[in-house]
Design an enzyme around this catalytic site. Structure first.
Site, mmCIF file in Angstrom:
data_model
loop_
_atom_site.group_PDB
_atom_site.id
_atom_site.type_symbol
_atom_site.label_atom_id
_atom_site.label_comp_id
_atom_site.label_asym_id
_atom_site.label_seq_id
_atom_site.Cartn_x
_atom_site.Cartn_y
_atom_site.Cartn_z
ATOM 1 N N ASN A 178 -38.135 32.580 88.168
ATOM 2 C CA ASN A 178 -38.442 32.173 86.779
ATOM 3 C C ASN A 178 -37.488 32.785 85.750
ATOM 4 O O ASN A 178 -37.417 32.301 84.616
ATOM 5 C CB ASN A 178 -39.890 32.524 86.403
ATOM 6 C CG ASN A 178 -40.924 31.637 87.063
ATOM 7 O OD1 ASN A 178 -42.054 32.054 87.300
ATOM 8 N ND2 ASN A 178 -40.561 30.394 87.368
ATOM 9 N N ASP B 79 -49.269 26.265 88.618
ATOM 10 C CA ASP B 79 -48.207 25.329 88.261
ATOM 11 C C ASP B 79 -48.749 24.201 87.374
ATOM 12 O O ASP B 79 -49.908 23.814 87.500
ATOM 13 C CB ASP B 79 -47.608 24.740 89.544
ATOM 14 C CG ASP B 79 -46.271 24.069 89.296
ATOM 15 O OD1 ASP B 79 -45.680 24.273 88.224
ATOM 16 O OD2 ASP B 79 -45.828 23.319 90.179
HETATM 17 C C1 FPP Z 1 -45.642 27.386 86.266
HETATM 18 O O1 FPP Z 1 -45.837 26.177 85.546
HETATM 19 C C2 FPP Z 1 -46.212 28.503 85.528
HETATM 20 C C3 FPP Z 1 -45.528 29.628 85.149
HETATM 21 C C4 FPP Z 1 -44.118 29.835 85.497
HETATM 22 C C5 FPP Z 1 -46.148 30.679 84.330
HETATM 23 C C6 FPP Z 1 -47.588 30.974 84.568
HETATM 24 C C7 FPP Z 1 -48.110 31.704 83.387
HETATM 25 C C8 FPP Z 1 -49.329 31.553 82.827
HETATM 26 C C9 FPP Z 1 -50.380 30.707 83.440
HETATM 27 C C10 FPP Z 1 -49.723 32.227 81.541
HETATM 28 C C11 FPP Z 1 -49.481 33.700 81.430
HETATM 29 C C12 FPP Z 1 -50.068 34.503 82.517
HETATM 30 C C13 FPP Z 1 -50.987 35.483 82.353
HETATM 31 C C14 FPP Z 1 -51.426 36.272 83.517
HETATM 32 C C15 FPP Z 1 -51.579 35.813 81.053
HETATM 33 P P1 FPP Z 1 -44.548 25.342 85.080
HETATM 34 O O2 FPP Z 1 -44.088 25.892 83.775
HETATM 35 O O3 FPP Z 1 -43.523 25.376 86.166
HETATM 36 O O4 FPP Z 1 -45.127 23.896 84.918
HETATM 37 P P2 FPP Z 1 -44.329 22.542 85.201
HETATM 38 O O5 FPP Z 1 -44.060 22.482 86.680
HETATM 39 O O6 FPP Z 1 -45.296 21.487 84.751
HETATM 40 O O7 FPP Z 1 -43.072 22.568 84.376
#
Ligand code: FPP
Length: 240
Positions: free
Chosen positions: A50, A2
């Site tokens: 998501n 996250d």
């Molecule tokens: C949550 O952070 C993260 C995600 C929904 C996506 C995770 C994906 C990656 C780390 C990259 C792609 C993955 C691979 C395996 C190559 P958020 O977007 O909710 O962050 P925030 O809470 O700050 O908005």
């Protein structure tokens, strides 16, 4: 993993930039986990929830997965890493699904570490679907309802090939598990880090594993029992 969005916003960048930087942190984490001998690493890359994100962000994440599958496949195979998926790969756009399926096939002989990507994954959904499959089998006379136990439920979940979770790390400062491996992390050590995922460094993982190593896991027993090496309660090992 996250905190990608906040990492980007705090730098005046688009959220997708945060995910791209997050993918770089994924590469480091996979490399470090392999180097320090972790046999199973599971990454929550995309949850069922998501799908509700803005379309552009979902598309960016799907493209990042394709990029990851294509650019990392050689190195993953050379390092003995087998890629596996939990969740619903069939929910993903065809291009992403094919890239991930190719990656799974290409790395299938890896024996050093299993890297599991949770894609369109939900812990509650996985439990519900396993329960439904068991109910359908029971209705068809393939098993008795009385035979349903923790083991049979676990075997019908998409996590069936994975051991239970030892250490669950969440970055981004929130102290919740957000539908991740609910059944499998019953005895997991939970570690909530204030840092954003793109700031997760190799040393962060090394420190987390060291911290885990200092914990005494009692599995419901007393410290004295653990010291005497008493066999922990194993729900899969009950007389029938
Ligand atoms: C949550 O952070 C993260 C995600 C929904 C996506 C995770 C994906 C990656 C780390 C990259 C792609 C993955 C691979 C395996 C190559 P958020 O977007 O909710 O962050 P925030 O809470 O700050 O908005």
């Amino acid at each position: 993993m996250d905190g990608n969005g906040r990492w980007a916003s705090s730098r005046g960048l688009a959220r997708a930039e945060g995910h791209a930087e997050g993918a770089r942190a994924v590469r480091d984490a996979v490399e470090t986990a392999t180097r320090i001998g972790i046999p199973f690493l599971t990454l929550y890359a995309f949850s069922v929830a998501n799908w509700a994100r803005p379309r552009g962000e979902v598309e960016a994440l799907m493209r990042l997965l394709v990029d990851f599958a294509k650019s990392e496949r050689m190195e993953l195979r050379q390092n003995g890493i087998r890629v596996n998926v939990i969740g619903s790969l069939e929910d993903l756009p065809t291009v992403t699904r094919h890239a991930v399926e190719d990656l799974i096939t290409y790395t299938k002989d890896g024996e050093r570490m299993t890297l599991t990507l949770a894609l369109s994954y939900g812990g509650k959904k996985d439990i519900v679907e396993a329960a439904r499959t068991l109910a359908i089998k029971a209705r068809a006379g393939l098993l008795l309802p009385e035979e349903i136990d923790e083991r049979s439920l676990a075997l019908h979940m998409t996590t069936h090939a994975l051991p239970d979770v030892d250490l669950l790390i969440r970055t981004g400062g929130e102290s919740r598990v957000s539908d991740f491996l609910l059944f499998e992390s019953a005895y997991a050590e939970l570690l909530f880090l204030p840092i954003m995922w793109p700031d997760f460094r190799p040393q962060t993982l090394v420190d987390a594993v060291e911290h885990y190593g200092q914990k005494e896991r009692r599995f419901g027993m007393t410290s004295e029992q653990v010291a005497k090496n008493v066999q922990a309660f194993d729900p899969f090992d009950q007389p029938s």
